[in-house]
Write a protein that holds these residues in place. Structure first.
Motif, short mmCIF file in Angstrom:
data_model
loop_
_atom_site.label_atom_id
_atom_site.label_comp_id
_atom_site.label_asym_id
_atom_site.label_seq_id
_atom_site.Cartn_x
_atom_site.Cartn_y
_atom_site.Cartn_z
N GLN A 68 -3.27 8.07 -4.98
CA GLN A 68 -4.13 7.15 -4.24
C GLN A 68 -3.32 6.01 -3.60
O GLN A 68 -2.29 5.61 -4.12
N ILE A 69 -3.85 5.51 -2.49
CA ILE A 69 -3.27 4.34 -1.86
C ILE A 69 -3.78 3.10 -2.59
O ILE A 69 -4.99 2.91 -2.72
N PRO A 70 -2.90 2.25 -3.11
CA PRO A 70 -3.35 1.04 -3.81
C PRO A 70 -4.22 0.18 -2.90
O PRO A 70 -3.95 0.10 -1.69
N PRO A 71 -5.29 -0.46 -3.42
CA PRO A 71 -5.70 -0.49 -4.83
C PRO A 71 -6.83 0.47 -5.16
O PRO A 71 -7.59 0.23 -6.09
N LYS A 72 -6.99 1.55 -4.41
CA LYS A 72 -8.07 2.50 -4.65
C LYS A 72 -7.95 3.10 -6.05
O LYS A 72 -6.86 3.44 -6.52
N LYS A 116 9.47 8.44 -10.57
CA LYS A 116 10.49 8.49 -11.61
C LYS A 116 10.14 9.56 -12.65
O LYS A 116 8.97 9.79 -12.96
N THR A 117 11.16 10.18 -13.21
CA THR A 117 10.96 11.27 -14.17
C THR A 117 10.39 10.76 -15.48
O THR A 117 10.82 9.72 -16.01
N LYS A 123 0.82 -1.22 0.00
CA LYS A 123 0.00 0.00 0.00
C LYS A 123 0.85 1.27 0.00
O LYS A 123 0.37 2.34 -0.35
N GLN A 124 2.12 1.14 0.40
CA GLN A 124 3.01 2.31 0.43
C GLN A 124 3.52 2.60 -0.98
O GLN A 124 4.17 1.75 -1.61
N LEU A 125 3.27 3.79 -1.47
CA LEU A 125 3.62 4.14 -2.85
C LEU A 125 5.13 4.07 -3.10
O LEU A 125 5.55 3.70 -4.19
N HIS A 126 5.93 4.42 -2.10
CA HIS A 126 7.37 4.45 -2.31
C HIS A 126 7.96 3.05 -2.52
O HIS A 126 9.10 2.92 -2.97
N LYS A 127 7.18 2.02 -2.23
CA LYS A 127 7.68 0.66 -2.43
C LYS A 127 7.57 0.20 -3.88
O LYS A 127 8.08 -0.86 -4.24
#
Length: 309
Positions: A207-211, A187-188, A177-181
């Motif tokens: 959004q927080i996955p899987p929303k 990324k550019t 659920k953490q986007l940084h993972k």
């Protein structure tokens, strides 16, 4: 809840099933070489279907090669055990219609996938929108077997792209659920062509996955126009867009970052192109549902599922 459960089934389907079949081929006692041959072809076609049609960024890109290596070792070992057996005997022949049906099904799927590796339609060549050598295509190609976007005519040749980490996974964990993972998050994104910005949206929160936000399909996005061609880069990170409507941009110019906004269950970059008649001036909101889908190549390469660049 549904998506995590589906993702939890992936290791069972893509790893557990092949390992079970490899074990069966290795340990089964065949009475005829023809029985061994049918089982070998059956297992080979199943593994080939998994290899070409399924995405491998969730459980490790390298596994698609290791599993096939294990299969070939098991096949060679089992062949050495049956090579001196009789080829055929009608009384000992074991063949089920179920197995034959599965073989035919796998052949159809593989042929369908093969058709999706190219298209006769004229392609437009662009530059890569991401840099590095670990970008991975999860949806791409010209048939639904390789690219689910084919269900929408205007997105028939659309691409969804993620980034692999050093271990060949698109994220730390099956469905974090953490986007940084997610390796691609933040990324550019570089412009794949020179043109004019006709629309740019930057205000939607990630959004927080899987929303998902289905009423905003592209989320934060950029539409670029060049002559009669319109290219969209979608699901961009909030606050990352560096261009505005009306700006003239060049290919390879940094324009945004990958996010997780709109109708998406996890961070990835979506890109597709449509052609609109030159005498029309469509509103940006209508571009998803107008025009003719245009197949794209990147540095001369037509990208399909499981392609890396």
């Amino acid at each position: 809840m549904l998506f995590p459960l589906l993702f939890a089934l992936i290791p069972i389907i893509q790893v557990g099933m092949p390992l079970y079949l490899i074990y069966r081929l290795w340990k089964s006692n065949f009475e005829l070489k023809v029985n061994w041959t049918v089982s070998f072809v059956h297992f080979l076609l199943l593994l080939a279907t998994l290899f070409f049609v399924f995405r491998w960024d969730v459980i490790g890109y390298g596994l698609r090669y290791w599993l096939n290596t294990f299969f070939l070792i098991a096949a060679l070992s089992s062949f050495l055990q049956v090579k001196d057996l009789p080829t055929y005997n009608s009384k000992k022949m074991k063949l089920s219609w179920g197995k034959i049906s599965e073989i035919l099904l796998f052949v159809v799927i593989l042929l369908w996938s093969l058709l999706g590796t190219g298209t006769k339609q004229k392609k437009l060549d662009l530059t890569y929108p991401l840099k590095g050598e670990t970008n991975y295509v999860i949806h791409g190609g010209s048939t639904i077997a390789l690219n689910y976007h084919g269900i929408a005519d205007q997105q028939k040749y659309a691409l969804d792209i993620v980034k692999l980490n050093d271990w060949g996974f698109r994220a730390e964990g099956l469905f974090p659920k953490q986007l940084h993972k997610y390796s691609i998050f933040g990324k550019t994104v570089y412009s794949p062509l020179s043109g004019t910005i006709v629309d740019a949206k930057d205000s939607l929160p990630d959004q927080i996955p899987p929303k998902t936000v289905s009423e905003q399909p592209t989320g934060n996005h950029i539409w670029i126009k060049k002559d009669s061609l319109y290219i969209v880069l979608a699901h961009l990170k909030q606050g990352s867009i560096k261009v505005e409507k009306g700006d003239k941009i060049e290919a390879n110019q940094p324009i945004a970052e990958v996010g997780n906004t709109g109708n998406t269950t996890e961070p990835h970059l979506h890109i597709h192109g449509v052609k609109i008649p030159k005498n029309e001036n469509p509103k940006p909101d209508s571009l998803l549902y107008k025009g003719k889908a245009t197949p794209l190549t990147f540095n001369g390469k037509f990208l399909i599922r499981n392609t890396t660049f």
